[in-house]
Design a protein around this motif. Structure first.
Motif, short mmCIF file in Angstrom:
data_model
loop_
_atom_site.label_atom_id
_atom_site.label_comp_id
_atom_site.label_asym_id
_atom_site.label_seq_id
_atom_site.Cartn_x
_atom_site.Cartn_y
_atom_site.Cartn_z
N ARG A 1 37.79 19.26 52.27
CA ARG A 1 37.68 19.19 53.73
C ARG A 1 38.53 20.25 54.42
NH1 ARG A 1 37.69 12.73 55.06
NH2 ARG A 1 35.60 12.33 54.27
N SER A 2 39.70 20.55 53.86
CA SER A 2 40.58 21.50 54.54
C SER A 2 40.20 22.96 54.25
CB SER A 2 42.03 21.25 54.15
OG SER A 2 42.22 21.55 52.79
N ARG A 3 39.85 23.28 53.00
CA ARG A 3 39.59 24.68 52.66
C ARG A 3 38.28 24.91 51.93
NH1 ARG A 3 45.45 27.10 51.06
NH2 ARG A 3 46.57 26.05 52.72
N GLU A 4 37.46 23.90 51.81
CA GLU A 4 36.18 23.96 51.12
C GLU A 4 36.32 24.50 49.70
OE1 GLU A 4 32.85 25.44 53.20
OE2 GLU A 4 33.30 24.30 55.00
N THR B 1 38.92 15.51 47.71
CA THR B 1 38.27 15.39 49.00
C THR B 1 39.08 16.08 50.10
OG1 THR B 1 37.30 13.29 48.33
CG2 THR B 1 37.33 13.75 50.68
N ALA B 2 40.40 15.93 50.07
CA ALA B 2 41.25 16.59 51.06
C ALA B 2 41.19 18.10 50.90
CB ALA B 2 42.69 16.09 50.92
N LEU B 3 41.19 18.60 49.66
CA LEU B 3 41.07 20.05 49.43
C LEU B 3 39.74 20.57 49.93
CD1 LEU B 3 42.59 20.68 45.89
CD2 LEU B 3 43.34 21.67 48.05
N LEU C 1 45.21 28.97 46.31
CA LEU C 1 46.16 28.20 47.12
C LEU C 1 47.57 28.73 46.99
CD1 LEU C 1 44.93 24.57 46.46
CD2 LEU C 1 44.64 25.91 48.52
#
Length: 101
Positions: free
Chosen positions: A86-89, A82-84, A99
């Motif tokens: 939200r930050s970089r789609e 979810t964090a990945l 990355l």
């Protein structure tokens, strides 16, 4: 039910999970395949422990600990995904290689 039937079901779960983990590009589907594989291993271990030593509860405690660890691992994995996203789609496994750059 016999031990062989449990082991056949556990191996079927493991094979379906392996197929899902190797063929999917979505990170969430990859994690679901890994969970199926781990569920098959836990089922086989629990069935074997039940047929080897049915009078003791050590196997049941080990299975509960393994399932708890599996749930924690999935929660952390979904939080990272979810964090990945939200930050970089990023939602596919081949996008994660970007990355490093």
């Amino acid at each position: 039910m016999s031990l062989e039937l449990f082991l056949v079901f556990a191996s079927a779960l493991f094979c379906v999970g392996l197929f899902g983990a190797l063929t999917q590009q979505s990170i969430v589907m990859l994690m679901m395949g890994l969970e199926l594989m781990l569920g098959g291993v836990i089922l086989a271990a629990g069935a074997a422990w039940h047929y080897i030593a049915p009078a003791t509860a050590d196997g049941q405690v080990l299975i509960v600990v393994a399932i708890t660890a599996m749930a924690v691992e999935m929660a952390i994995g979904f939080a990272v995904v979810t964090a990945l996203f939200r930050s970089r789609e990023i939602d596919m496994t081949d996008m994660v290689a970007e990355l490093r750059e």
